[in-house]
Design an enzyme around this catalytic site. Structure first.
Site, PDB file in Angstrom:
ATOM      1  N   GLU A   1      -2.224  -9.083   4.365  1.00  0.00           N
ATOM      2  CA  GLU A   1      -2.205  -9.543   5.751  1.00  0.00           C
ATOM      3  C   GLU A   1      -3.585  -9.681   6.369  1.00  0.00           C
ATOM      4  O   GLU A   1      -3.725 -10.299   7.432  1.00  0.00           O
ATOM      5  CB  GLU A   1      -1.339  -8.603   6.606  1.00  0.00           C
ATOM      6  CG  GLU A   1      -1.898  -7.195   6.800  1.00  0.00           C
ATOM      7  CD  GLU A   1      -1.518  -6.208   5.703  1.00  0.00           C
ATOM      8  OE1 GLU A   1      -1.541  -4.996   5.966  1.00  0.00           O
ATOM      9  OE2 GLU A   1      -1.208  -6.656   4.582  1.00  0.00           O
TER      10      GLU A   1
ATOM     11  N   SER B   1       0.276 -12.818  37.775  1.00  0.00           N
ATOM     12  CA  SER B   1      -1.046 -12.199  37.736  1.00  0.00           C
ATOM     13  C   SER B   1      -2.163 -13.224  37.650  1.00  0.00           C
ATOM     14  O   SER B   1      -3.330 -12.880  37.810  1.00  0.00           O
ATOM     15  CB  SER B   1      -1.143 -11.278  36.522  1.00  0.00           C
ATOM     16  OG  SER B   1      -1.112 -12.043  35.323  1.00  0.00           O
ATOM     17  N   GLY B   2      -1.802 -14.474  37.380  1.00  0.00           N
ATOM     18  CA  GLY B   2      -2.818 -15.486  37.128  1.00  0.00           C
ATOM     19  C   GLY B   2      -3.117 -15.637  35.652  1.00  0.00           C
ATOM     20  O   GLY B   2      -3.819 -16.546  35.237  1.00  0.00           O
ATOM     21  N   GLY B   3      -2.594 -14.710  34.822  1.00  0.00           N
ATOM     22  CA  GLY B   3      -2.837 -14.739  33.390  1.00  0.00           C
ATOM     23  C   GLY B   3      -1.849 -15.612  32.644  1.00  0.00           C
ATOM     24  O   GLY B   3      -0.894 -16.148  33.203  1.00  0.00           O
ATOM     25  N   VAL B   4      -2.090 -15.736  31.336  1.00  0.00           N
ATOM     26  CA  VAL B   4      -1.288 -16.616  30.487  1.00  0.00           C
ATOM     27  C   VAL B   4       0.163 -16.134  30.402  1.00  0.00           C
ATOM     28  O   VAL B   4       1.105 -16.912  30.550  1.00  0.00           O
ATOM     29  CB  VAL B   4      -1.901 -16.700  29.072  1.00  0.00           C
ATOM     30  CG1 VAL B   4      -1.015 -17.528  28.141  1.00  0.00           C
ATOM     31  CG2 VAL B   4      -3.298 -17.303  29.135  1.00  0.00           C
ATOM     32  N   ASP B   5       0.366 -14.828  30.166  1.00  0.00           N
ATOM     33  CA  ASP B   5       1.710 -14.321  29.887  1.00  0.00           C
ATOM     34  C   ASP B   5       2.664 -14.535  31.065  1.00  0.00           C
ATOM     35  O   ASP B   5       3.758 -15.077  30.908  1.00  0.00           O
ATOM     36  CB  ASP B   5       1.656 -12.831  29.516  1.00  0.00           C
ATOM     37  CG  ASP B   5       0.779 -12.566  28.310  1.00  0.00           C
ATOM     38  OD1 ASP B   5       0.587 -13.507  27.506  1.00  0.00           O
ATOM     39  OD2 ASP B   5       0.271 -11.444  28.164  1.00  0.00           O
ATOM     40  N   SER B   6       2.258 -14.083  32.259  1.00  0.00           N
ATOM     41  CA  SER B   6       3.156 -14.219  33.408  1.00  0.00           C
ATOM     42  C   SER B   6       3.346 -15.681  33.791  1.00  0.00           C
ATOM     43  O   SER B   6       4.418 -16.079  34.256  1.00  0.00           O
ATOM     44  CB  SER B   6       2.639 -13.408  34.605  1.00  0.00           C
ATOM     45  OG  SER B   6       1.443 -13.943  35.122  1.00  0.00           O
ATOM     46  N   SER B   7       2.323 -16.504  33.562  1.00  0.00           N
ATOM     47  CA  SER B   7       2.438 -17.923  33.906  1.00  0.00           C
ATOM     48  C   SER B   7       3.430 -18.640  32.999  1.00  0.00           C
ATOM     49  O   SER B   7       4.254 -19.438  33.460  1.00  0.00           O
ATOM     50  CB  SER B   7       1.065 -18.606  33.819  1.00  0.00           C
ATOM     51  OG  SER B   7       0.141 -17.989  34.699  1.00  0.00           O
TER      52      SER B   7
ATOM     53  N   HIS C   1      -3.789  -5.212   0.733  1.00  0.00           N
ATOM     54  CA  HIS C   1      -3.271  -5.698   2.014  1.00  0.00           C
ATOM     55  C   HIS C   1      -3.376  -7.222   2.080  1.00  0.00           C
ATOM     56  O   HIS C   1      -4.456  -7.760   2.361  1.00  0.00           O
ATOM     57  CB  HIS C   1      -4.037  -5.069   3.180  1.00  0.00           C
ATOM     58  CG  HIS C   1      -3.735  -3.620   3.385  1.00  0.00           C
ATOM     59  ND1 HIS C   1      -2.690  -3.186   4.175  1.00  0.00           N
ATOM     60  CD2 HIS C   1      -4.324  -2.511   2.887  1.00  0.00           C
ATOM     61  CE1 HIS C   1      -2.648  -1.867   4.158  1.00  0.00           C
ATOM     62  NE2 HIS C   1      -3.623  -1.422   3.385  1.00  0.00           N
TER      63      HIS C   1
ATOM     64  N   CYS D   1       0.836  -1.213   0.000  1.00  0.00           N
ATOM     65  CA  CYS D   1       0.000   0.000   0.000  1.00  0.00           C
ATOM     66  C   CYS D   1       0.871   1.264   0.000  1.00  0.00           C
ATOM     67  O   CYS D   1       1.452   1.602  -1.028  1.00  0.00           O
ATOM     68  CB  CYS D   1      -0.972  -0.042   1.174  1.00  0.00           C
ATOM     69  SG  CYS D   1      -2.376   1.065   0.946  1.00  0.00           S
TER      70      CYS D   1
END
Length: 508
Positions: free
Chosen positions: A168, A220-226, A166, A78
């Site tokens: 993507e 935090s209990g979330g996916v990333d920190s776990s 585009h 583009c």
């Protein structure tokens, strides 16, 4: 590591380019057009993104491409296509017909390496106000639509290609094929960027980086920190110390349940009940940014106090992921403040800890695949994203313990209902908002004047764009009845049917 360099000109779709390249198991990085990194031997190709700007504007992005143009394979998308034609002497003018939305390729040069296996009736997605009217002499057309003759070109004598659509976005039905043609066939990138290779490489790098040093990580209990915790645990074992803070803004029973699951994973976790500190800091605050800052400051204070109880800690680990990194870099000067309290930056000087971020190169879906490669439980990896400030930004007014209690009960009924109905895994993120309005209702023979809650559920691949979930009417009706009958203080339930954009997933 072989890398595709993506130069960002400010397009809303730039992250989607990166995610599509990663789907091909090829590593890529996004950099602002005005902060082009040194071109090393690791970079095997370059992609120029779209932009909301016109290359005819005086203040539009005008980078020097000489470090790689004609030397490495190059794909302009583009704005990138228009810019390369413009600087080579082509004519760029506003489109006579606004070119936005679906279009069909009616001519395709099947001899072009970029257009291999792309049929002449392929649907593509246009999104631009300018078009290339006349192309420079050595630019060869490789595809066209009914209204866009110069929909794609190749510069003769160079592995330089460009398209005005585009590839993507999902609406370009053969977009992934086109990107594969460029990344794999033209650039020669090996498709070896896999979760298993990431785990193996990252654990080795963490061991070399951290040695015998102690690391502290806020869970935090979330996916990333776990996932970050498990990676670090695999690398340094007992030298990882995790702290899980109950800020009083978690979901119902979440602190106890998640703490127990972490201990079952063999992690060394300290649980901290800091509800009162957070409620005190939030007292009287209703403006979203003020709430975020108060939560962020209190978390740092609580976390720092706990971290100081651990001897000789030298590193702070964070679950920062790639969208956090990208969004913290402005393409043109300082970015407008959308929200604070995210992982990039924000550490006070007095903590004096070095930062380690094992996931900073990954998108959310890649984090989940890495977690699966680490044999983490599906229930943990499939958890919906949850905002760092917790329920504070789902209570659209000042925070009190009673409001938190109400919202926890509402949220519990909604989320448990999704799980019981087999709908949870079909939704990207769901939650309830406590609105700052009250409405008249009737319960029994009495009129009531109580709170309104809004339910929100969205479907998405990455959280950058999202559509509202078309949950069954019977499910919504049953959920509404359960909330009104079981949660004292609520007499009306509404469902949010806004998409992102223009709305955001959260309300604050």
């Amino acid at each position: 590591m072989q890398t595709i360099l993506i130069l960002d000109f400010g397009s809303q779709y730039t992250q989607l380019i990166a995610r599509k390249v990663r789907e091909l198991n090829v590593y890529c990085e996004i950099h602002p057009y005005n902060k082009i990194p040194s071109i090393s031997s690791d970079i095997v190709g370059v992609i120029l993104s779209g932009s909301p700007c016109s290359c005819r504007d005086e203040d539009s992005p005008k980078p020097d491409l000489s470090a790689f143009k004609g030397k490495l394979p190059l794909l302009g998308v583009c704005y990138g296509a228009q810019y390369m034609a413009h600087i080579a002497g082509g004519t760029i003018l506003p489109s006579e017909i606004r070119e936005y939305g679906r279009a069909m390729l009616n001519e395709v040069d099947s001899s072009s390496k970029l257009m291999k296996d792309i049929p002449s009736n392929s649907q593509v997605w246009m999104s631009h106000g300018d078009t290339i009217l006349n192309m420079p002499e050595n630019f060869k057309i490789i595809c066209s639509t009914d209204s866009v003759k110069n929909a794609g070109y190749k510069i003769e004598g160079e592995e330089t290609y460009a398209i005005q659509f585009h590839p993507e976005v999902t609406h370009s039905l053969d977009g992934l094929t086109l990107l594969k043609n460029f990344v794999v066939d033209i650039c020669g990138a090996k498709q070896d960027w896999t979760p298993n290779s990431f785990v193996e490489t990252t654990i080795a790098e963490l061991r070399a980086q951290l040695g015998d040093d102690k690391v502290v990580l806020g869970l935090s209990g979330g996916v990333d920190s776990s996932v970050a915790a498990v990676l670090l645990h695999r690398a340094i074992g007992k030298n990882l110390n995790c702290i899980f803070v109950d800020n009083g803004l978690l979901r119902k029973n979440e602190f106890e349940e998640v703490l127990e699951s972490y201990k079952g994973m063999g992690l060394n976790v300290i649980g901290v009940d800091a509800k009162n500190e957070f409620y005190s800091a939030l007292k009287g605050l209703s403006e979203p940014e003020a709430k975020r800052k108060a939560i962020g400051k209190t978390f740092i204070d609580v976390f720092d106090a706990e971290a100081h109880k651990i001897q000789d800690v030298k590193w702070l680990a964070q679950g920062t992921i790639y969208p956090d990194v990208i969004e913290s870099i402005s393409v043109k000067g300082p970015s407008a403040t959308i929200k604070s309290h995210h992982n990039v930056g924000g550490l006070p000087d007095y903590m004096k800890l070095k930062i380690v971020e094992p996931l900073r190169s990954l998108f959310k879906d890649e984090v989940r695949r890495v977690g699966a490669s680490l044999d983490m439980r599906k229930e943990l990896l499939a958890r919906h994203p949850f905002p760092g400030p917790g329920l504070a930004i789902r209570i659209l007014s000042d925070i009190t313990e009673e409001k938190v209690r109400i919202l926890q009960e509402v949220d519990y009924i909604f989320i448990q209902g999704l799980k019981d109905s087999g709908l949870y895994d079909k939704v990207w993120q769901a939650g309830a908002m406590l609105l700052p309005v009250q409405s008249v209702g009737v319960m029994g023979d009495e009129r009531t004047y109580e709170n309104v809650v809004a339910l929100r559920a969205v479907e998405s691949n990455d959280g950058m764009t999202a559509d509202w979930s078309h949950l069954p009417y019977t499910f919504l009706a049953d959920t509404s009845n359960a909330i009104i009958n079981r949660v004292k203080g609520v007499n009306r339930v509404v469902y949010d049917i806004s998409s992102k954009p223009p709305a955001t997933i959260e309300w604050e």
